[in-house]
Enzyme design. Structure first.
Site, PDB file in Angstrom:
ATOM      1  CG  HIS B 324      -2.152  -0.868   1.003  1.00  0.00           C
ATOM      2  ND1 HIS B 324      -2.148  -2.214   1.272  1.00  0.00           N
ATOM      3  CD2 HIS B 324      -3.393  -0.584   0.530  1.00  0.00           C
ATOM      4  CE1 HIS B 324      -3.332  -2.721   0.982  1.00  0.00           C
ATOM      5  NE2 HIS B 324      -4.104  -1.757   0.523  1.00  0.00           N
ATOM      6  N   GLY B 325       2.044   1.189   0.539  1.00  0.00           N
ATOM      7  CA  GLY B 325       2.875   2.394   0.516  1.00  0.00           C
ATOM      8  C   GLY B 325       4.164   2.205   1.278  1.00  0.00           C
TER       9      GLY B 325
END
Lengths: 382, 462
Positions: B324-325
């Protein structure tokens, strides 16, 4: 879910005739709803012109004279002074200032049609200060309620034709056309206009909403003018507006005071050159726009007077060129330094391009005196 | 260019019209490939090179795998794909994160550091298309899919514009067979596609973009607001995230459908999930199943001891968080999943049951906590929001808005109506021309309700 289901029996594409009736019904209903929605939503409250037209429309008596143009109209033509001078000259009138910052030719043409829809009966004189054409709108303003509003089909077609007439390079031409088409599409679809209403209803608490309403009412005072006649001098704008609005105005004032000598020498040089005669050649589409403005107004029984405001920069060249060609039924050139020396007195100016309140008073009086002379010369009944 | 922009509608009308007018299957595929590159190039033309490189890499890997049956050689090809794809993803997405984290660790140890971070832009959709191309290579390597010889088909699989930048993460095994047969307009269920596109547009442009300013304001300074505001802002954020991402998926699936291609479902009313396990079968389904099939199962899944299963779940979800990041709050987002999944696993095995409503509520509250970790800019900010949300502890006094909770309740009601499919049959029965008329009226109203400045999709940043 499967949205595509291959089947043996339907190996050929369905004919477009099965899609077209639905498409036509869709488009008709879509456009009809867009139109009805636009009618229901009225003029955008985010547009100063919209707010001014609302105020103009509210007056049951109506007005005889209206002024259209950019900040040099908005900040410099005081209907109170104008009306008083006209009354002293034996021709009492009521006037209203419809100017808005950076209002250009295409927006003026749009405003003209909006105006004529309101009080075609009483309005007799319309002053137009045309400095720029609105073909290159700043990116940050492009999708604003104000700019999209004047991009009706008529204005957009005209804008595209004028862009093509500019003869710029392919990329610039393409970008400008896309900008205008996008604004038109936003206008057609009322993009975001219901959402704006919704956001206002949802934001913050009851106290926040009341505060926002108060702020809107306060800003209306300096936007529509203390006398609610559409005129607000730059001093009043500084006095009444919020810090955000005030800051650039004060900055411009400071910059002007630092360049006073330069202003004086430019004014002097312009006075030596004298008024009249423009080297600018009108493009065909510019010619059409001016002729169309005059014809539209005159068809509604309104006489048009084009004006150039007192400016040392060559902002009035377009109108000067049109006047040279004999396209303008009446033209007052206040950019002529030799003829209107008092309007170039730095003490009467707020900044490089604008008069201060005292200058606006002189300018409005001179404007009325020129109109009185014009009316007399035309033999208009008192 | 994003789906909720007016210019996308013009783009798609042109793509759609030309596509179905073109006579041959190959011409249509070429057209789709060309417009897909235009679509992606609208963000940044230079990044097209990256997607082309990724395409060529896995196409060549596929040909290599096709040419040999020898396990060692096949593994080398597989390794090339893994290194190439993960290397690219690692560099563009995680380089600065690992350098900064390493430097912070060395500083903590008292060692001198001078981290050499780079000014790297995150190519939009890289997490999505990298996973897609990886799934192709892995499936070919495993022998589940026959590698394609057609560069056109493979390039179209990677760059097909409806799903290119934010999924669903399409598997080659599902998509590539569709490229073999010519598409027919008669196969397309146009009405459900149009409805799904409208639903997606409402979710994104009307709901998500309208909520976003309030949520942004709250998360920018959570301590300025009172504790009660967190109970408005956090649920609104969950609504925004769901509407934003599922709205994109809806529009992607509908757009692909109108061009004759099926994409996999990505959401199934996740906020009605009765457990965390159930939630991840309903939220970002294509990623959940990707992680399951390409990470969790190869690690051993749940076939070993409890300890091994817990390990596998933990690794899978930590990687999911990182997907996701590149920041520690994303890792934390992944890290809070395994405890809940493990507890639920053993709870179920013990034959314990919760009333459905309680399960739904608990799952939702747990995901509120998890999504705060996803939204916050750092761990400290997440702690402030969670403290206000769960402990009613906030020094602030500002109230976010006294009408916004009604918005949330309204959205919950609409979500429930959709969940129970109360209106879908009504739409399906409507006569064709009446449907077209209603669609026209609704489209006009929706555009007036949408944002003039289309906001980028939240999941683009992943």
């Amino acid at each position: 879910m499967q949205f595509v289901v291959p089947s043996e029996s339907s190996g050929r594409d369905a004919p477009w005739t099965t899609v077209l009736p639905g498409l036509l019904v869709f488009l008709t209903c879509f456009l009809l709803t867009c139109f009805l929605l636009a009618q229901a939503l009225g003029r955008p409250s985010t547009s100063l012109l919209g707010a001014k037209l609302d105020l103009y429309e509210q007056d049951a008596q109506g007005y005889d004279v209206a002024f259209l143009g950019p900040s040099t109209t908005y900040r410099q033509i005081d209907p109170g002074v104008f009306d008083a001078t006209m009354a002293q000259g034996g021709r009492p009138v009521r006037s209203f200032n419809l100017g808005a910052p950076a209002m250009g030719g295409l927006e003026i043409r749009f405003a003209l049609s909006q105006l004529l829809e309101i009080h075609p009966g009483r309005l007799r004189w319309l002053f137009i200060d045309l400095r720029v054409l609105d073909l290159e709108v700043q990116k940050e303003n492009l999708l604003s309620g104000r700019v999209t509003w004047w991009h009706d089909l008529y204005a957009t077609i005209r804008a595209v034709r004028m862009v093509l007439d500019l003869g710029k390079d392919l990329k610039t031409t393409r970008d400008l056309i896309i900008d205008h088409l996008r604004s038109w599409a936003y206008n057609l679809t009322n993009l975001g206009r219901l959402r704006f209403v919704l956001e206002q209803r949802l934001a913050g608490t009851e106290a926040d909403r009341r505060a926002a309403e108060r702020a809107a009412a306060e800003s209306a005072v300096w936007e529509l003018g203390p006398a609610a006649d559409g005129f607000c001098s730059l001093e009043d704008a500084v006095r009444l507006s919020d810090e955000e609005t005030k800051a650039p105005l004060l900055e411009r004032r400071g910059a002007f005071l630092r360049r006073l000598d330069e202003f004086r020498s430019k004014a002097l040089a312009k006075a030596r050159r004298g008024g009249g005669g423009s080297r600018r050649v009108l493009r065909e589409t510019e010619r059409e726009l001016l002729v169309d403005m005059v014809a539209t107004a005159e068809a509604a029984g309104v006489s048009v007077v084009f004006i150039t405001s007192p400016d040392v920069d060559p902002m009035g060249e377009l109108l000067q060129a049109a006047a040279d060609e004999g396209l303008l039924p009446a033209f007052f050139d206040f950019g002529d330094v030799a003829a209107y020396r008092e309007l170039f007195d730095p003490d009467l100016r707020y900044d490089w391009n604008h008069l201060a309140a005292a200058g606006a008073e002189v300018y409005s009086r001179l404007l009325a005196e020129r109109l009185l002379t014009l009316m007399d010369s035309r033999g208009s009944p008192r | 260019m994003i789906f909720s922009e007016l210019r996308f509608l013009f783009f798609f009308v042109a793509v759609f019209g030309v596509y179905w007018l073109l006579p041959g299957h190959r011409a249509r595929k070429l057209w789709l490939l060309g417009v897909s590159y235009v679509f992606y190039g609208a963000w940044n033309e230079k990044l097209l090179l990256l997607i082309v490189a990724s395409t060529v890499l896995d196409y060549v890997v596929g040909l290599g795998l096709l040419a040999t049956d020898e396990p060692r050689k096949r593994w080398r090809w597989m390794l090339l794909s893994l290194i190439g794809n993960l290397g690219m993803l690692g560099f563009f997405k995680y380089y600065n994160f690992f350098v900064e984290s390493g430097a912070a660790f060395l500083t903590w140890l008292g060692l001198p550091t001078s981290p050499a971070t780079l000014d790297i832009i995150l190519p939009v959709g890289i997490s999505f298309y990298t996973f897609q191309t990886l799934s192709y290579s892995i499936d070919c390597w495993r022998g589940n899919l026959k590698p394609t010889r057609s560069l056109l088909d493979f390039a179209l699989f990677v760059t097909f514009f409806p799903q290119l930048v934010a999924g669903p993460i399409v598997r080659a095994i599902d998509f590539m067979p569709q490229l073999d047969a010519p598409r027919c307009w008669a196969w397309v269920k146009a009405r459900p596609c149009l409805l799904l596109f409208m639903v997606g547009f409402i979710k994104k442009s009307v709901v998500s973009d309208s909520i976003a300013p309030f949520v942004d304001a709250y998360f920018a300074a959570p301590t300025a607001y009172d504790a009660l505001s967190s109970w408005v802002a956090v649920p609104l954020w969950t609504a925004q995230l769901y509407c934003d991402f599922s709205g994109y998926s809806d529009m992607a699936i509908a757009t692909a459908g109108l061009l004759g291609y099926n994409l996999c479902d990505n959401f199934a009313h996740p906020y009605f999930a009765a457990s965390i396990t159930d939630f991840w079968r309903r939220w970002h389904i294509s990623l959940s199943f990707w992680l399951r099939d390409y990470i969790y199962f190869p690690l051993g899944g749940s076939r070993g001891s409890n300890l091994l299963t817990w390990r596998n779940i933990t690794i899978t979800w930590l990687l999911s968080g990182l997907w996701h990041g590149a920041d520690w709050h994303y890792v934390a987002f992944g890290a809070v999943m395994p405890p809940a999944l493990i507890v639920h696993r053993h709870w179920t095995r013990a034959g314990l049951r919760l009333p459905a409503g309680v399960g739904v509520l608990l799952t939702y509250l747990y995901m509120c906590m998890a999504f705060v970790l996803l939204r916050a800019t750092n761990m400290a900010a997440a702690g402030e929001v969670l403290s206000a949300f769960f402990l009613f502890d906030s020094p602030g006094t500002v109230l976010i808005g006294d009408r916004l909770h009604w918005v949330f309740l309204g959205l919950a009601l609409v979500h429930w109506v959709a969940y129970r499919e109360l209106l879908s049959a009504w739409w399906a029965r409507m006569p064709r021309l009446l449907f077209a008329a209603a669609y026209g009226v609704l489209a006009a109203l929706l555009l007036a309700l949408s944002s003039p400045q289309a906001q980028p999709f939240v999941y683009f940043q992943f």
